[in-house]
Design an enzyme around this catalytic site. Structure first.
Site, mmCIF file in Angstrom:
data_model
loop_
_atom_site.group_PDB
_atom_site.id
_atom_site.type_symbol
_atom_site.label_atom_id
_atom_site.label_comp_id
_atom_site.label_asym_id
_atom_site.label_seq_id
_atom_site.Cartn_x
_atom_site.Cartn_y
_atom_site.Cartn_z
ATOM 1 N N THR A 1 -38.569 7.828 -3.766
ATOM 2 C CA THR A 1 -39.732 7.106 -4.352
ATOM 3 C C THR A 1 -39.744 5.817 -3.996
ATOM 4 O OG1 THR A 1 -39.607 8.701 -6.223
ATOM 5 C CG2 THR A 1 -40.613 6.508 -6.613
ATOM 6 N N PHE B 1 -41.652 15.569 -6.978
ATOM 7 C CA PHE B 1 -41.974 15.420 -8.450
ATOM 8 C C PHE B 1 -41.144 15.995 -9.318
ATOM 9 C CE2 PHE B 1 -45.824 14.647 -6.157
ATOM 10 C CZ PHE B 1 -46.428 13.377 -6.556
ATOM 11 N N LEU B 2 -39.994 16.735 -8.788
ATOM 12 C CA LEU B 2 -39.164 17.733 -9.598
ATOM 13 C C LEU B 2 -38.320 17.012 -10.868
ATOM 14 C CD1 LEU B 2 -35.969 16.893 -9.035
ATOM 15 C CD2 LEU B 2 -36.210 18.030 -6.660
ATOM 16 N N GLU C 1 -35.067 16.783 -13.094
ATOM 17 C CA GLU C 1 -33.906 17.396 -13.364
ATOM 18 C C GLU C 1 -34.002 18.165 -14.686
ATOM 19 O OE1 GLU C 1 -31.299 13.738 -13.673
ATOM 20 O OE2 GLU C 1 -32.276 12.887 -11.935
ATOM 21 N N LYS D 1 -47.259 8.563 -6.511
ATOM 22 C CA LYS D 1 -45.840 8.859 -7.427
ATOM 23 C C LYS D 1 -45.745 7.885 -8.604
ATOM 24 C CE LYS D 1 -41.679 10.124 -8.367
ATOM 25 N NZ LYS D 1 -41.413 11.382 -9.129
ATOM 26 N N HIS E 1 -43.962 14.229 -27.298
ATOM 27 C CA HIS E 1 -42.860 14.673 -28.294
ATOM 28 C C HIS E 1 -42.321 12.991 -28.618
ATOM 29 C CE1 HIS E 1 -43.203 18.853 -27.803
ATOM 30 N NE2 HIS E 1 -43.087 18.689 -26.364
ATOM 31 N N CYS F 1 -35.489 7.892 -13.198
ATOM 32 C CA CYS F 1 -37.119 7.386 -12.657
ATOM 33 C C CYS F 1 -37.784 6.679 -13.434
ATOM 34 C CB CYS F 1 -37.734 8.994 -12.303
ATOM 35 S SG CYS F 1 -36.933 9.842 -11.119
ATOM 36 N N LYS G 1 -36.909 2.706 -13.853
ATOM 37 C CA LYS G 1 -36.923 1.970 -12.482
ATOM 38 C C LYS G 1 -38.099 2.100 -11.942
ATOM 39 C CE LYS G 1 -35.384 5.272 -8.942
ATOM 40 N NZ LYS G 1 -36.514 5.151 -8.109
ATOM 41 N N LYS H 1 -31.741 13.559 -20.801
ATOM 42 C CA LYS H 1 -32.232 14.816 -21.367
ATOM 43 C C LYS H 1 -31.244 15.918 -21.257
ATOM 44 C CE LYS H 1 -35.202 15.894 -17.221
ATOM 45 N NZ LYS H 1 -36.354 16.244 -16.835
HETATM 46 P P1 NAD Z 1 -29.043 10.133 -6.034
HETATM 47 O O1 NAD Z 1 -28.219 8.796 -6.094
HETATM 48 O O2 NAD Z 1 -28.622 11.329 -6.504
HETATM 49 O O3 NAD Z 1 -28.639 10.354 -4.304
HETATM 50 C C1 NAD Z 1 -28.965 9.747 -3.263
HETATM 51 C C2 NAD Z 1 -27.826 10.341 -2.156
HETATM 52 O O4 NAD Z 1 -28.314 9.384 -0.991
HETATM 53 C C3 NAD Z 1 -26.450 9.480 -2.672
HETATM 54 O O5 NAD Z 1 -25.676 10.704 -2.356
HETATM 55 C C4 NAD Z 1 -26.141 8.674 -1.387
HETATM 56 O O6 NAD Z 1 -24.578 8.751 -1.023
HETATM 57 C C5 NAD Z 1 -27.017 9.032 -0.386
HETATM 58 N N1 NAD Z 1 -27.188 8.090 0.729
HETATM 59 C C6 NAD Z 1 -27.449 6.713 0.551
HETATM 60 N N2 NAD Z 1 -27.481 6.221 1.924
HETATM 61 C C7 NAD Z 1 -27.357 7.366 2.652
HETATM 62 C C8 NAD Z 1 -27.504 7.152 4.235
HETATM 63 N N3 NAD Z 1 -27.751 6.141 4.669
HETATM 64 N N4 NAD Z 1 -27.102 8.450 4.794
HETATM 65 C C9 NAD Z 1 -26.673 9.686 4.057
HETATM 66 N N5 NAD Z 1 -26.714 9.482 2.686
HETATM 67 C C10 NAD Z 1 -27.075 8.319 1.883
HETATM 68 O O7 NAD Z 1 -30.754 9.946 -5.897
HETATM 69 P P2 NAD Z 1 -31.778 10.987 -6.561
HETATM 70 O O8 NAD Z 1 -31.650 11.083 -7.857
HETATM 71 O O9 NAD Z 1 -31.595 12.107 -5.653
HETATM 72 O O10 NAD Z 1 -33.104 10.246 -5.850
HETATM 73 C C11 NAD Z 1 -33.490 9.981 -4.688
HETATM 74 C C12 NAD Z 1 -34.812 9.552 -4.490
HETATM 75 O O11 NAD Z 1 -35.681 10.423 -5.205
HETATM 76 C C13 NAD Z 1 -35.024 8.497 -5.313
HETATM 77 O O12 NAD Z 1 -35.967 7.385 -4.853
HETATM 78 C C14 NAD Z 1 -35.589 8.541 -6.438
HETATM 79 O O13 NAD Z 1 -36.446 7.659 -7.051
HETATM 80 C C15 NAD Z 1 -36.464 9.837 -6.059
HETATM 81 N N6 NAD Z 1 -36.764 11.131 -7.153
HETATM 82 C C16 NAD Z 1 -35.687 11.274 -7.953
HETATM 83 C C17 NAD Z 1 -35.696 12.300 -8.901
HETATM 84 C C18 NAD Z 1 -35.014 12.787 -9.953
HETATM 85 O O14 NAD Z 1 -35.106 13.385 -10.935
HETATM 86 N N7 NAD Z 1 -33.712 12.387 -9.812
HETATM 87 C C19 NAD Z 1 -37.052 12.917 -8.980
HETATM 88 C C20 NAD Z 1 -37.989 12.583 -8.149
HETATM 89 C C21 NAD Z 1 -37.902 11.668 -7.248
#
Ligand code: NAD
Length: 439
Positions: free
Chosen positions: A122, A152-153, A155, A207, A254, A263, A266, A324
């Site tokens: 994002t 958009f998934l 967790e 997004k 709810h 998400c 931030k 959650k």
């Molecule tokens: P996360 O922190 O779980 O995972 C990010 C991973 O990237 C980490 O394991 C980190 O070690 C790795 N990383 C960082 N720099 C790197 C590089 N140069 N090379 C290889 N690996 C590297 O984050 P997340 O929750 O998966 O979120 C990722 C993005 O997706 C964010 O922008 C978030 O806002 C977005 N997003 C998250 C969700 C959610 O539910 N978690 C849903 C939709 C969108």
């Protein structure tokens, strides 16, 4: 199609595993060697229902692999996804894009054939332009199309969401890039999932607009809940009464302790920062972020009130700590603010969570963690249901009442009918509803 997924967190791992399940060859890359080691041993670094089986099946099928070595994975790929974190930048709330830009530079150095570079993280409007500039400057010869494809998934339901999305948003003006993205999502496209093509900047904004709207819906019903408590109305019925209107819809209505997670908090802050930078204030989102922050701590005060207004020397058991159910993610969980408020007021706090204890420990200092909800409740002056895990939806309320020092249940998710709670001998406190008159 060969895919490199840069970042193997919640989004990268789920997306990579699902893409491999579609039949693509996926290499998930992460800098965190411990995470990759664990995945090699078949150990999931996160808790997400069904993920272990999905990963195992595709690793066995030879379509999914894990590495810390970005170079070969990218050199071989038709599509390179950036799925690294974009946390809040310390101090100003802007999205910290250092991981995205770092990944872009590494990708640029490794590109060996024409490929799409897809930002799934994002990221604020205009980030794709910057990723494109980094790639052009780092590797002027490389042929890469930078595309936005926000994720958009949710967790806890991530695999289902990825495989049956409401829509897939793809931001690009380039027809060749659009064709590759159609190929990447072919199984979903054939399944009639709407594929929405927009400009890159528009996709980036979609997004944030989606998350800000959902955060607004939650905050709206939370404020209505406060009003319900004062005027003697029932927020559950208000939610149903308005949610049945098709123009409104029943989801995200709810009432509870405020939104948290990795998400919404931030992303609303980052959107506000973008709006401020462009002198286009988003006053509704500003109010939402403020109201939600205040609400999380107010929940601590609500618990104290339920205990008669005094917390010093009392013991409170929090059930459910993650933001959650069905995830072990503790990022910005409301439980953190509630614990803080209770500890500041002198209470001793115990915590129970079915999957989140390991992640919760470093974030909740001085909390005693228990392996069982009834152990947590033993001799407690109040039990607070913070996160509605299934295992916490059918507690034996009589047993709970018998083990507590004072029989007070604060149900911040409105899981239990007040009559059931009261007939088990517990005092009941919910959100947006008042206790029915006995008899
Ligand atoms: P996360 O922190 O779980 O995972 C990010 C991973 O990237 C980490 O394991 C980190 O070690 C790795 N990383 C960082 N720099 C790197 C590089 N140069 N090379 C290889 N690996 C590297 O984050 P997340 O929750 O998966 O979120 C990722 C993005 O997706 C964010 O922008 C978030 O806002 C977005 N997003 C998250 C969700 C959610 O539910 N978690 C849903 C939709 C969108």
């Amino acid at each position: 199609m060969r895919i490199a997924m840069i970042g193997t967190g919640y989004v990268g791992l789920v997306s990579g595993a699902c893409f491999s399940d579609f039949g693509h060859h996926v290499t998930c890359v992460d800098k965190d060697a411990a995470k990759i080691d664990a995945l090699h041993r078949g150990v999931m670094p996160i808790f997400e229902p069904g993920l272990d089986r999905l990963v195992e099946r595709n690793v066995r099928g030879g379509r999914l692999s894990f590495t810390t070595d970005l170079g070969p994975a990218v050199a071989d790929a038709d599509a390179v996804f950036i799925a690294v974190g974009t946390p809040s930048r310390r101090g100003d709330g802007h999205a910290d894009l250092s991981y995205v830009f770092g990944a872009a530079e590494e990708i640029a150095r490794a590109l060996a054939k024409p490929a799409v570079v897809v930002t799934k993280s994002t990221v604020p409007v205009g980030t794709g332009d910057e990723v494109e500039r980094i790639i052009r400057e780092t590797a002027p010869e490389a042929q890469a199309w930078v595309v936005s494809n926000p994720e958009f998934l949710r967790e806890g339901a991530a695999i289902e969401d990825f495989k049956r999305p409401d829509r897939i948003v793809v931001g690009t003006d380039d027809e060749r890039a659009a064709d590759i993205m159609r190929e990447v999502y072919r199984p979903l496209y054939l399944n009639k999932a709407p594929l929405v093509f927009t400009s890159r900047r528009t996709a980036e904004l979609i997004k944030y607009a989606a998350n800000a709207f959902l955060a607004t819906k939650i905050t709206f019903i939370n404020e209505i809940a406060d009003l319900c408590e004062v005027v003697g109305a029932d927020v559950q019925d208000v939610s149903r009464g308005i949610g049945l209107d098709n123009r409104i819809g029943p989801k995200f209505l709810h009432a509870g302790p405020g939104y948290g997670g990795s998400c919404f908090p931030k992303d609303t802050l980052a959107l506000l920062k973008t709006a401020e930078d462009h002198q286009a204030p988003l006053r509704i989102v500003e109010a939402v972020a403020k109201v939600n922050e205040a609400r999380k701590r107010a929940m601590g005060r609500k618990v104290i009130q339920a205990m008669g207004g005094e917390a010093r020397g009392k013991t409170v058991a929090l059930l459910g700590l993650t933001f959650k159910p069905n995830t072990d993610d503790m990022r910005d969980a409301p439980s953190i603010s509630i614990v803080q408020a209770l500890q500041d007021a002198g209470a001793r706090v115990r915590g129970y969570d079915p999957e989140g204890t390991e992640q919760a420990r470093p974030l909740l200092p001085d909390v005693d963690f228990c392996d069982d909800p009834y152990d947590a409740a033993e001799n407690a002056d109040a039990v607070v249901l913070v996160t509605e895990w299934d295992v916490l939806r059918a507690l034996d309320l009589k047993r709970l009442a018998a083990t507590m020092a004072e029989p007070v249940l604060v149900d911040l998710r409105n899981v239990y009918p007040p009559e059931d709670v009261m007939s088990a001998g517990l005092q009941w406190y919910g959100v947006g509803r008042t206790a029915p008159n006995p008899g």
